[in-house]
Design a protein around this motif. Structure first.
Motif, PDB file in Angstrom:
ATOM      1  N   GLN A 166      45.957  11.252 -27.539  1.00  0.00           N
ATOM      2  CA  GLN A 166      45.402  10.871 -26.036  1.00  0.00           C
ATOM      3  C   GLN A 166      46.896  10.584 -25.319  1.00  0.00           C
ATOM      4  O   GLN A 166      47.814   9.932 -26.051  1.00  0.00           O
ATOM      5  N   ALA A 178      41.678   7.778 -20.532  1.00  0.00           N
ATOM      6  CA  ALA A 178      42.520   8.639 -20.985  1.00  0.00           C
ATOM      7  C   ALA A 178      42.283  10.054 -21.146  1.00  0.00           C
ATOM      8  O   ALA A 178      41.256  10.465 -20.959  1.00  0.00           O
ATOM      9  N   VAL A 179      43.682  10.846 -21.282  1.00  0.00           N
ATOM     10  CA  VAL A 179      43.248  12.301 -21.242  1.00  0.00           C
ATOM     11  C   VAL A 179      43.418  12.585 -22.967  1.00  0.00           C
ATOM     12  O   VAL A 179      44.058  12.376 -23.581  1.00  0.00           O
ATOM     13  N   ASP A 180      42.237  13.247 -23.358  1.00  0.00           N
ATOM     14  CA  ASP A 180      42.197  13.915 -24.775  1.00  0.00           C
ATOM     15  C   ASP A 180      42.927  15.187 -24.951  1.00  0.00           C
ATOM     16  O   ASP A 180      42.301  16.174 -24.068  1.00  0.00           O
ATOM     17  N   ALA A 186      40.064  14.648 -19.008  1.00  0.00           N
ATOM     18  CA  ALA A 186      40.264  13.383 -18.819  1.00  0.00           C
ATOM     19  C   ALA A 186      38.750  12.552 -18.729  1.00  0.00           C
ATOM     20  O   ALA A 186      37.817  12.876 -18.307  1.00  0.00           O
ATOM     21  N   TYR A 187      38.874  11.245 -19.259  1.00  0.00           N
ATOM     22  CA  TYR A 187      37.926  10.648 -19.591  1.00  0.00           C
ATOM     23  C   TYR A 187      37.973   9.170 -18.817  1.00  0.00           C
ATOM     24  O   TYR A 187      39.137   8.553 -19.315  1.00  0.00           O
ATOM     25  N   ALA A 210      50.386  15.705 -20.048  1.00  0.00           N
ATOM     26  CA  ALA A 210      49.390  16.391 -21.064  1.00  0.00           C
ATOM     27  C   ALA A 210      49.964  17.559 -21.962  1.00  0.00           C
ATOM     28  O   ALA A 210      49.717  17.582 -23.204  1.00  0.00           O
ATOM     29  N   ARG A 214      50.422  17.904 -25.776  1.00  0.00           N
ATOM     30  CA  ARG A 214      49.485  18.559 -26.524  1.00  0.00           C
ATOM     31  C   ARG A 214      50.470  19.581 -27.449  1.00  0.00           C
ATOM     32  O   ARG A 214      49.947  20.014 -28.634  1.00  0.00           O
ATOM     33  N   PHE A 260      45.169   6.858 -30.509  1.00  0.00           N
ATOM     34  CA  PHE A 260      44.279   6.968 -29.341  1.00  0.00           C
ATOM     35  C   PHE A 260      44.708   5.572 -28.604  1.00  0.00           C
ATOM     36  O   PHE A 260      45.435   4.720 -28.914  1.00  0.00           O
ATOM     37  N   CYS A 261      44.168   5.614 -27.179  1.00  0.00           N
ATOM     38  CA  CYS A 261      44.895   4.593 -26.383  1.00  0.00           C
ATOM     39  C   CYS A 261      43.434   3.979 -25.705  1.00  0.00           C
ATOM     40  O   CYS A 261      42.511   4.465 -25.653  1.00  0.00           O
ATOM     41  N   GLY A 269      37.950   3.264 -23.639  1.00  0.00           N
ATOM     42  CA  GLY A 269      38.483   3.902 -24.595  1.00  0.00           C
ATOM     43  C   GLY A 269      37.928   3.807 -25.854  1.00  0.00           C
ATOM     44  O   GLY A 269      38.221   4.253 -27.064  1.00  0.00           O
ATOM     45  N   LEU A 272      35.532   6.997 -27.148  1.00  0.00           N
ATOM     46  CA  LEU A 272      36.486   8.021 -27.572  1.00  0.00           C
ATOM     47  C   LEU A 272      36.908   7.630 -29.203  1.00  0.00           C
ATOM     48  O   LEU A 272      37.173   8.768 -29.749  1.00  0.00           O
TER      49      LEU A 272
END
Length: 702
Positions: A166, A178-180, A186-187, A210, A214, A260-261, A269, A272
């Protein structure tokens, strides 16, 4: 949560980290989002309620976790057995025994401080038990937070293959979500307590970043997974399912640590992260465990979480409650039911299970049976931490846990004679609960000595005696666990001869003692028998070893154990009538006493690994304090206006350090400390210790 026990929908996980990284705060959010609690309370919240998992009064007062707490929570389709562990090194056994029984873990890191000293210890414990882990960079709402720097520290300091899964949307006061990178979505969290996870378009300013991260994630996966590797080389599209399956495989094989963040305190977060626990951490089926077959020379055999196989369960933690001893059990194989008989393979006693409960911090719910892969607790079972249980006829044992040696001791006694009974009860209870808490009686002074992992460790137990057993305690000066050793080789030639009418005593031993280097198994005494031609009969050789080893339990310099000694037995003599096991043991003990001064004995002191964090303007005074305490500075780094000083300092110089540090930094400095190694004391300090010991002996023999 599914009513029926389905092992593929179970995750046994622990939350571990350096002190004050937000483990308990994260656990509180997990319980809230999993529907286990209906309101969030903070560790040091103004409402005074305190976090659910910190249920001891002392934990709530001090704002730290002292003992690990266990609960079960549902998340979507899965059931999570969750253990929140302490971060303070003094309670490291709580982390050790939790990781011993868990299938996966979440390593929590502070987004500002990153990898700290206790993070390194926890990581070492995870590696010891082969525990797959996810990393969660917490506190991204704080000034100076940087998850990318923390990810780099995971790779450099812990040598983990850490990969961002993330990237954060905003940092510090702008941290939103965060962006998965797996889903490329993005969530953000919405609602008063962040209970709503909303999908939003990936912010335009983060799209390029991102894509870049990725690509790095897929490259890292391609390195550890053939399928992804092939598709990556052929530039073929990789589906979401393939990415998740490859990640799961790599995490379980300990080849990858997804990062993860979030900010648990700001409710960001956590959901997630729970999804990631579901996707990437193993079920009890996927984590290989083995037991030792005691009927077959401790041969290892694999355990399978199958309810129909013979029972193998490990008692990993004990807790005293008003209803009696509560024993926490991990069921590895077979099934446990209330009312049935099980056998403790350590003492071969068979006991009936009166009550099986599911724990939720300090609350419990009665259940009828526990299945393979479950973590439950039982009442009415008298056992020690680390005992293995099976059904009648099984003779298996689980591998024992690693228990660190104590580094500090205190002399304690009850303030009033009427409290002696409670004092003894308290010590017995604590010793049973905590394998790192040791109690012994000093034969010479007649004092009761308690030993543990640090000042706070013993301070907590003294406080618990007062609260739980109404026993006020007088505490003596802290005593450091010194050791003695030899620095050169020396030869011995000793004859023990005694004639007292009738048969006498005769034994002669010849050989040498030499310094013993570090051993893989951690042993500090080695005996080598090189006698040829039957000069000493074989049945007397163990007596010689026993005599030398016994003499090493208390050195003549300062009365502490002698370590790092290799004893070689080369020759000797015996008498057909007068030689005996006892004669050879006495000869060996006397030989050790005689040869020891010739081998240039030295005193060893425990050296602690100290990590002090102070604002940069106080770096000078803080460094000066470490130097004054005979500290050797190993490294100094600067992180967001704070200086982190890493040093090796003798434990004997560390008493009162917290007060001095606070006054030098106006309360802004903090430190953590853990045992590192033993090293020789300077000559002047050794002479002082020897002189004190000689005076003490002289006073006792008057």
């Amino acid at each position: 949560m599914a009513n029926k026990w389905d092992i593929n929908l179970v995750r046994n996980i622990g939350i571990s980290a350096h002190i004050d990284s937000g483990k308990t705060t994260l656990s509180e959010r997990i319980l809230f989002y999993g529907g286990k609690i209906h309101a969030i309370h903070e560790v040091k919240g103004k409402d005074g309620v305190g976090a659910t998992m910190d249920f001891m009064d002392l934990e709530r007062e001090k704002g730290i976790t002292i003992q690990s707490a266990c609960t079960q929570v549902g998340w979507k389709d899965i059931t999570i057995n969750l253990i929140d562990t302490p971060g303070h090194v003094d309670f490291t056994v709580e982390v050790e025994r939790s990781l011993r029984v868990l299938d996966g873990a979440v390593l929590v890191l502070c987004g500002v401080a990153g990898v700290q000293s206790q993070s390194i210890t926890v990581d070492r414990q995870m590696k010891r038990y082969g525990v797959p882990r996810l990393a969660f960079v917490n506190k991204l709402d704080r000034q100076g937070a940087n998850p990318f720097r923390v990810k780099d520290a995971l790779c450099e300091k812990l040598r983990l293959n850490a990969v961002m899964f993330q990237i954060p949307i905003g940092l510090e006061e702008n941290h939103k979500g965060a962006v998965d990178l797996v889903e490329m979505k993005a969530y953000v969290n919405q609602g008063d307590s962040g209970e709503v996870v909303a999908e939003i378009p990936i912010p335009a300013d983060l799209k390029a970043q991102a894509e870049e991260y990725r690509q790095i994630m897929i490259e890292k996966l391609a390195d550890v997974d053939e399928t992804i590797g092939e598709k990556f080389l052929m530039e073929q599209p990789i589906s979401l399912e393939e990415l998740r399956a490859a990640t799961r495989k790599a995490v379980i094989a300990l080849k990858l640590v997804p990062v993860f963040c979030g900010s648990a305190f700001k409710n960001k977060g956590v959901q997630l992260l729970l999804d990631a626990v579901n996707y990437y951490l193993p079920t009890p089926n996927e984590k290989r465990e083995f037991a030792l077959d005691l009927d077959n020379g401790e041969a290892k055999f694999d355990l399978f979480p199958d309810d129909k196989k013979p029972l193998v369960a490990l008692a990993f933690k004990l807790q005293d409650t008003p209803f009696g001893q509560l024993t926490f059990m991990r069921v590895y194989q077979g099934k446990l039911s209330k009312g049935e008989f099980i056998m403790n393979t350590t003492n071969k006693r068979t006991v009936k299970i009166p009550r099986v409960v599911r724990m939720h911090a300090d609350k419990m719910e009665d259940i009828e049976s526990a299945y393979s892969g479950d973590i439950v607790a039982m009442f009415g079972i008298d056992c020690a931490s680390g005992d293995t249980f099976t059904h009648e006829g099984g003779n298996f044992a689980m591998q024992s846990m690693h228990i660190a040696d104590a580094v500090i001791s205190l002399a304690v006694s009850p303030k009033e004679k009427s409290g002696a009974n409670n004092f003894t009860k308290a010590l017995q209870k604590f010793r049973k609960e905590d394998p790192t808490f040791r109690v012994h009686r000093d034969e010479e002074s007649g004092e009761t000595i308690i030993s543990g992992m640090g000042e706070l460790h013993l301070e907590i137990y003294v406080e618990r005696m007062k609260r739980e057993f109404s026993c006020e305690v007088i505490v003596g000066q802290p005593q450091v666990a010194y050791r003695e050793t030899i620095s050169q080789e020396a030869a011995y030639d000793y004859q023990h001869k005694k004639q007292t009418g009738g048969s006498g005593q005769y034994a002669k031993v010849i050989g040498k003692i030499a310094p013993l280097g570090p051993q893989e198994d951690g042993s500090t005494f080695l005996f080598e028998n090189n006698v040829v031609g039957g000069r000493i009969p074989r049945e007397f050789i163990p007596a010689v070893e026993e005599g030398f080893e016994e003499q090493c339990t208390k050195g003549p310099l300062i009365g502490f154990p002698i370590v790092g000694v290799k004893v070689e037995l080369i020759d000797g003599a015996y008498h057909d009538v007068d030689s005996s096991y006892m004669a050879f043991k006495i000869a060996a003990m006397a030989a050790m006493r005689e040869v020891y001064p010739k081998a240039k004995p030295v005193v060893l002191e425990p050296i602690m690994k100290l990590e002090t964090t102070v604002p940069e303007e106080y770096q000078g005074p803080a460094t000066g304090q470490v130097n004054q305490r005979r500290g050797v500075i190993q490294n100094t780094t600067s992180i967001e206006g704070n200086a982190v000083i890493e040093a090796h300092v003798p434990l004997s110089e560390m008493f009162g350090y917290s007060t001095d540090l606070r006054s030098a930094t106006k309360g802004k400095g903090e430190f953590s400390m853990e045992f590192s190694h033993y090293a020789p004391t300077p000559r002047n300090i050794q002479e002082e210790l020897v002189k004190k010991y000689a005076e003490k002996r002289a006073a006792e023999h008057k």
